[in-house]
Design an enzyme around this catalytic site. Structure first.
Site, PDB file in Angstrom:
ATOM      1  N   HIS A   1      67.487  -8.395  -8.536  1.00 60.74           N
ATOM      2  CA  HIS A   1      68.642  -8.273  -7.651  1.00 60.74           C
ATOM      3  C   HIS A   1      68.302  -7.452  -6.414  1.00 60.74           C
ATOM      4  CE1 HIS A   1      70.751  -9.860 -11.091  1.00 60.74           C
ATOM      5  NE2 HIS A   1      71.919  -9.811 -10.473  1.00 60.74           N
TER       6      HIS A   1
ATOM      7  N   HIS B   1      69.525  -2.343 -15.561  1.00 61.80           N
ATOM      8  CA  HIS B   1      68.128  -1.950 -15.394  1.00 61.80           C
ATOM      9  C   HIS B   1      68.008  -0.458 -15.609  1.00 61.80           C
ATOM     10  CE1 HIS B   1      65.976  -5.533 -13.840  1.00 61.80           C
ATOM     11  NE2 HIS B   1      67.138  -5.874 -13.317  1.00 61.80           N
TER      12      HIS B   1
ATOM     13  N   ASP C   1      63.250   0.733 -12.576  1.00 61.30           N
ATOM     14  CA  ASP C   1      63.247  -0.638 -12.074  1.00 61.30           C
ATOM     15  C   ASP C   1      63.775  -0.700 -10.644  1.00 61.30           C
ATOM     16  OD1 ASP C   1      62.539  -1.092 -14.686  1.00 61.30           O
ATOM     17  OD2 ASP C   1      64.531  -1.764 -15.298  1.00 61.30           O
TER      18      ASP C   1
END
Length: 308
Positions: free
Chosen positions: A180, A221, A225
């Site tokens: 994302h 996450h 990350d």
């Protein structure tokens, strides 16, 4: 009044037709790059789905972001996806603004060639990292006791190569680094360079920060990350951008645009810029250095018709 509306509608239609012709010519020249980028998107999705087969739920790792940010809860996990969807759709619409607005700064095909190059480079590194170490997912559906934490083995080879849309939202194991954030940061950096609205640029970076926090708060996450995504994507875009040829300058009325492989140059007419042949205000040239466009500010005059 009706005559004015009809005349403006006619100009808009001519503008759309002229822009479509130019973009089709560019697509014919660059279709291999577009197709290659889309194929790489499929490969990335296939890799993310494949690592789910090897994911094993386990205790959630200690994470400083989880300690600092309160958990949104499963019922509010959609907030992060909503913000990402807004960023994604906003950027896509902006890349197609040359079809509508008189003021044109980018070519839709060329900007997507550039964006896909950034995405492919980042996703290649992402595949390497999440296959190197498969961490237990912190997301709700990846925890112990969830039937979605591990995918059952495919019944046949064809099933292994099919990407289910539901699996994109309920994947596990593809953690480092956040996909994302790859898309969001590539979009924000691209608009930072080729967009013209300073306020929108500032808001875009703010939204990227907010989305980072929401990703952690929704437990999609780990904090690592997101942090790795921030410096990796920015470094990749910085270096890849310097290797790619700069986009043509559309702020000048008589733009010379390469459209053929043998090096011959074709000139884009003023009609494409204005939707007609005689609107001098939109032929006004504006300075543009190294592919960047002027930003709108309070003390600098800009074209009120500038839509992006």
């Amino acid at each position: 009044m009706s005559l004015y509306i009809g005349r403006e509608a006619s100009k808009l239609w001519k503008r759309i037709c002229a822009e479509t012709t130019t973009e089709i010519n560019l697509l014919l020249e660059n279709w291999k790059y577009i197709l290659g980028g889309l194929i790489c998107q499929y490969i990335h999705g296939l890799a993310a789905r494949s690592v789910h087969y090897f994911h094993h739920p386990g205790p959630i790792l200690q994470d400083s972001g989880f300690l600092l940010l309160p958990e949104l809860g499963q019922e509010r996990a959609y907030v992060s996806e909503t913000v990402f969807t807004f960023v994604f759709l906003s950027f896509v619409l902006w890349t197609f603004h040359p079809f509508i607005f008189k003021s044109k700064k980018i070519y839709t095909v060329l900007i997507w060639v550039r964006v896909l190059a950034f995405l492919v480079a980042c996703q290649f590194l992402r595949i390497i990292t999440f296959y190197s170490t498969i961490l237990p997912g912190p997301n709700y559906h990846c925890r112990e006791g969830s039937r979605l934490a591990t995918l059952p083995r495919p019944d046949n080879l064809l099933e292994a190569f099919v990407i289910i849309p539901r699996g994109v939202l309920y994947g596990c194991g593809d953690l480092i680094f956040s996909s994302h954030m790859i898309f969001s940061l590539v979009f924000v950096r691209t608009y930072q360079k080729y967009g013209s609205r300073r306020f929108i640029k500032q808001c875009a970076w703010l939204v990227a920060v907010v989305q980072s926090l929401l990703i952690i708060a929704s437990r999609k996450h780990y904090t690592v990350d997101v942090i790795v995504a921030w410096y990796t994507v920015n470094l990749v875009v910085f270096f890849v951008d310097h290797k790619l040829p700069e986009l043509p300058d559309r702020s000048l009325g008589g733009l010379v645009l390469p459209l053929s492989k043998d090096g011959r140059m074709k000139e884009e007419g003023t009609k494409l810029m204005n939707g007609n042949s005689g609107d001098p205000v939109d032929r006004r040239s504006r300075s543009q250095a190294n592919g960047k466009v002027n930003e709108e500010s309070d003390n600098v005059h800009v074209d009120v018709l500038d839509g992006a």
